[in-house]
Design a protein around this motif. Structure first.
Motif, PDB file in Angstrom:
ATOM      1  N   ASP A 170       0.855  -1.185   0.000  1.00 20.90           N
ATOM      2  CA  ASP A 170       0.000   0.000   0.000  1.00 20.90           C
ATOM      3  C   ASP A 170       0.890   1.234   0.000  1.00 20.90           C
ATOM      4  OD1 ASP A 170      -2.268  -1.544   0.040  1.00 20.90           O
ATOM      5  OD2 ASP A 170      -2.968  -0.862   2.000  1.00 20.90           O
ATOM      6  N   VAL A 171       0.461   2.228  -0.743  1.00 23.36           N
ATOM      7  CA  VAL A 171       1.172   3.504  -0.810  1.00 23.36           C
ATOM      8  C   VAL A 171       0.174   4.586  -0.404  1.00 23.36           C
ATOM      9  CG1 VAL A 171       2.477   5.099  -2.257  1.00 23.36           C
ATOM     10  CG2 VAL A 171       2.548   2.621  -2.749  1.00 23.36           C
ATOM     11  N   LEU A 172       0.490   5.275   0.670  1.00 21.60           N
ATOM     12  CA  LEU A 172      -0.328   6.390   1.143  1.00 21.60           C
ATOM     13  C   LEU A 172       0.423   7.677   0.853  1.00 21.60           C
ATOM     14  CD1 LEU A 172      -1.342   5.013   4.670  1.00 21.60           C
ATOM     15  CD2 LEU A 172      -2.611   4.823   2.522  1.00 21.60           C
ATOM     16  N   ALA A 173      -0.279   8.691   0.419  1.00 20.88           N
ATOM     17  CA  ALA A 173       0.353   9.975   0.126  1.00 20.88           C
ATOM     18  C   ALA A 173      -0.491  11.111   0.687  1.00 20.88           C
ATOM     19  CB  ALA A 173       0.521  10.154  -1.386  1.00 20.88           C
ATOM     20  N   ALA A 174       0.211  12.146   1.118  1.00 24.92           N
ATOM     21  CA  ALA A 174      -0.422  13.383   1.571  1.00 24.92           C
ATOM     22  C   ALA A 174       0.534  14.500   1.184  1.00 24.92           C
ATOM     23  CB  ALA A 174      -0.675  13.367   3.073  1.00 24.92           C
ATOM     24  N   GLY A 175       0.215  15.194   0.088  1.00 22.96           N
ATOM     25  CA  GLY A 175       1.132  16.208  -0.429  1.00 22.96           C
ATOM     26  C   GLY A 175       2.455  15.564  -0.791  1.00 22.96           C
ATOM     27  N   PRO A 176       3.577  16.129  -0.324  1.00 23.40           N
ATOM     28  CA  PRO A 176       4.875  15.562  -0.678  1.00 23.40           C
ATOM     29  C   PRO A 176       5.243  14.309   0.134  1.00 23.40           C
ATOM     30  CG  PRO A 176       5.192  17.503   0.671  1.00 23.40           C
ATOM     31  CD  PRO A 176       3.709  17.392   0.391  1.00 23.40           C
ATOM     32  N   TRP A 177       4.492  14.020   1.186  1.00 20.92           N
ATOM     33  CA  TRP A 177       4.759  12.845   2.028  1.00 20.92           C
ATOM     34  C   TRP A 177       4.197  11.603   1.374  1.00 20.92           C
ATOM     35  CZ3 TRP A 177       1.304   9.439   4.261  1.00 20.92           C
ATOM     36  CH2 TRP A 177       1.815   8.552   5.207  1.00 20.92           C
ATOM     37  N   LYS A 178       4.969  10.504   1.402  1.00 19.95           N
ATOM     38  CA  LYS A 178       4.505   9.230   0.849  1.00 19.95           C
ATOM     39  C   LYS A 178       5.105   8.097   1.658  1.00 19.95           C
ATOM     40  CE  LYS A 178       6.015   7.650  -3.212  1.00 19.95           C
ATOM     41  NZ  LYS A 178       6.187   7.451  -4.657  1.00 19.95           N
ATOM     42  N   ALA A 179       4.285   7.103   1.977  1.00 19.87           N
ATOM     43  CA  ALA A 179       4.752   5.927   2.709  1.00 19.87           C
ATOM     44  C   ALA A 179       4.286   4.669   1.982  1.00 19.87           C
ATOM     45  CB  ALA A 179       4.213   5.934   4.136  1.00 19.87           C
ATOM     46  N   GLU A 180       5.210   3.722   1.803  1.00 22.83           N
ATOM     47  CA  GLU A 180       4.914   2.438   1.170  1.00 22.83           C
ATOM     48  C   GLU A 180       5.183   1.341   2.184  1.00 22.83           C
ATOM     49  OE1 GLU A 180       7.048   1.860  -2.493  1.00 22.83           O
ATOM     50  OE2 GLU A 180       6.958   3.997  -2.979  1.00 22.83           O
ATOM     51  N   PHE A 181       4.239   0.385   2.307  1.00 22.54           N
ATOM     52  CA  PHE A 181       4.433  -0.705   3.251  1.00 22.54           C
ATOM     53  C   PHE A 181       3.640  -1.932   2.815  1.00 22.54           C
ATOM     54  CE2 PHE A 181       1.215   2.234   4.628  1.00 22.54           C
ATOM     55  CZ  PHE A 181       0.131   1.442   4.963  1.00 22.54           C
ATOM     56  N   TRP A 182       4.128  -3.091   3.232  1.00 17.23           N
ATOM     57  CA  TRP A 182       3.551  -4.390   2.895  1.00 17.23           C
ATOM     58  C   TRP A 182       2.304  -4.646   3.748  1.00 17.23           C
ATOM     59  CZ3 TRP A 182       2.920  -8.618   6.120  1.00 17.23           C
ATOM     60  CH2 TRP A 182       2.628  -9.820   5.504  1.00 17.23           C
ATOM     61  N   VAL A 183       1.283  -5.207   3.115  1.00 19.61           N
ATOM     62  CA  VAL A 183       0.006  -5.486   3.781  1.00 19.61           C
ATOM     63  C   VAL A 183      -0.554  -6.825   3.297  1.00 19.61           C
ATOM     64  CG1 VAL A 183      -2.377  -4.680   4.107  1.00 19.61           C
ATOM     65  CG2 VAL A 183      -0.561  -3.015   3.806  1.00 19.61           C
ATOM     66  N   CYS A 184      -1.126  -7.579   4.213  1.00  8.59           N
ATOM     67  CA  CYS A 184      -1.953  -8.731   3.833  1.00  8.59           C
ATOM     68  C   CYS A 184      -3.376  -8.385   4.251  1.00  8.59           C
ATOM     69  CB  CYS A 184      -1.516 -10.009   4.541  1.00  8.59           C
ATOM     70  SG  CYS A 184      -0.198 -10.861   3.675  1.00  8.59           S
ATOM     71  N   GLY A 185      -4.310  -8.609   3.356  1.00  8.21           N
ATOM     72  CA  GLY A 185      -5.703  -8.274   3.648  1.00  8.21           C
ATOM     73  C   GLY A 185      -6.618  -9.460   3.448  1.00  8.21           C
ATOM     74  N   THR A 186      -7.641  -9.513   4.275  1.00  8.03           N
ATOM     75  CA  THR A 186      -8.694 -10.512   4.156  1.00  8.03           C
ATOM     76  C   THR A 186      -9.992  -9.776   3.885  1.00  8.03           C
ATOM     77  OG1 THR A 186      -7.616 -11.974   5.751  1.00  8.03           O
ATOM     78  CG2 THR A 186      -9.965 -12.348   5.350  1.00  8.03           C
ATOM     79  N   PHE A 187     -10.672 -10.187   2.835  1.00  8.88           N
ATOM     80  CA  PHE A 187     -11.977  -9.631   2.485  1.00  8.88           C
ATOM     81  C   PHE A 187     -12.978 -10.782   2.483  1.00  8.88           C
ATOM     82  CE2 PHE A 187      -8.892  -6.856   0.570  1.00  8.88           C
ATOM     83  CZ  PHE A 187      -9.422  -5.587   0.647  1.00  8.88           C
ATOM     84  N   GLU A 188     -14.186 -10.494   2.916  1.00  6.52           N
ATOM     85  CA  GLU A 188     -15.285 -11.448   2.763  1.00  6.52           C
ATOM     86  C   GLU A 188     -16.361 -10.744   1.943  1.00  6.52           C
ATOM     87  OE1 GLU A 188     -18.550 -14.113   5.215  1.00  6.52           O
ATOM     88  OE2 GLU A 188     -16.850 -13.255   6.308  1.00  6.52           O
ATOM     89  N   VAL A 189     -16.793 -11.412   0.879  1.00 12.86           N
ATOM     90  CA  VAL A 189     -17.776 -10.840  -0.030  1.00 12.86           C
ATOM     91  C   VAL A 189     -19.039 -11.696   0.018  1.00 12.86           C
ATOM     92  CG1 VAL A 189     -18.259 -10.202  -2.424  1.00 12.86           C
ATOM     93  CG2 VAL A 189     -15.934  -9.963  -1.515  1.00 12.86           C
ATOM     94  N   ARG A 190     -20.171 -11.035   0.257  1.00 12.49           N
ATOM     95  CA  ARG A 190     -21.455 -11.724   0.288  1.00 12.49           C
ATOM     96  C   ARG A 190     -22.407 -10.966  -0.631  1.00 12.49           C
ATOM     97  NH1 ARG A 190     -24.267 -10.445   5.078  1.00 12.49           N
ATOM     98  NH2 ARG A 190     -22.337 -10.906   6.167  1.00 12.49           N
TER      99      ARG A 190
END
Length: 148
Positions: free
Chosen positions: A90-110
């Motif tokens: 995931d890459v989050l940005a706010a103006g000139p600030w940016k952070a990249e980090f690894w994520v594992c996500g679980t979604f449930e779809v119904r």
């Protein structure tokens, strides 16, 4: 007749998650919300979960208001019935600030709607990425002011 995003229960859960993340990348919160069930649960473990569409919407609108960008670089996505697992950066940005980090996500779809979105990541990595992003933002601001 056009379909409401996420409304078709015949849409494979993986495609619902891909479309949802794509809407978030465009910061199209209204479209992203169309993929969320009324009883959606959203959690960044171990933070307390947001329960219900109103609480979820509040968090998503906060992200769009104070952030200038979001990217979900999918490395792997897999489904087992209604459960979709993602491994991504995931890459989050706010103006000139940016952070990249690894994520594992679980979604449930119904029935074509996301009822659960739970992300797992290392908070130390997120804090380090945030600090690096802050340092880069300061350097780029100084360079811009010095005309370099």
């Amino acid at each position: 007749m056009s379909e409401t995003p996420g409304a078709a229960s015949s849409t494979p859960p993986v495609e619902v998650v891909r479309a949802f993340l794509s809407a978030l990348e465009r910061l199209d919160i209204d479209e992203a919300l169309a993929y969320a069930a009324d009883d959606v649960v959203y959690q960044n473990v171990p933070v307390k979960p947001a329960r219900g569409k109103r609480a979820f919407e509040k968090q998503m609108r906060f992200m769009a208001k104070y952030g200038s960008g979001f990217e979900a670089r999918l490395h792997h996505i897999a489904a087992d019935g209604p459960i979709v697992l993602t491994e991504r950066t995931d890459v989050l940005a706010a103006g000139p600030w940016k952070a990249e980090f690894w994520v594992c996500g679980t979604f449930e779809v119904r029935e074509g709607k996301i009822v659960l979105w739970r992300d797992y990541f290392d908070w130390t990595t997120v804090l380090a990425a945030s600090a690096r992003g802050g340092a880069r933002a300061v350097v780029s601001t100084i360079r811009a002011r010095l005309g370099r």
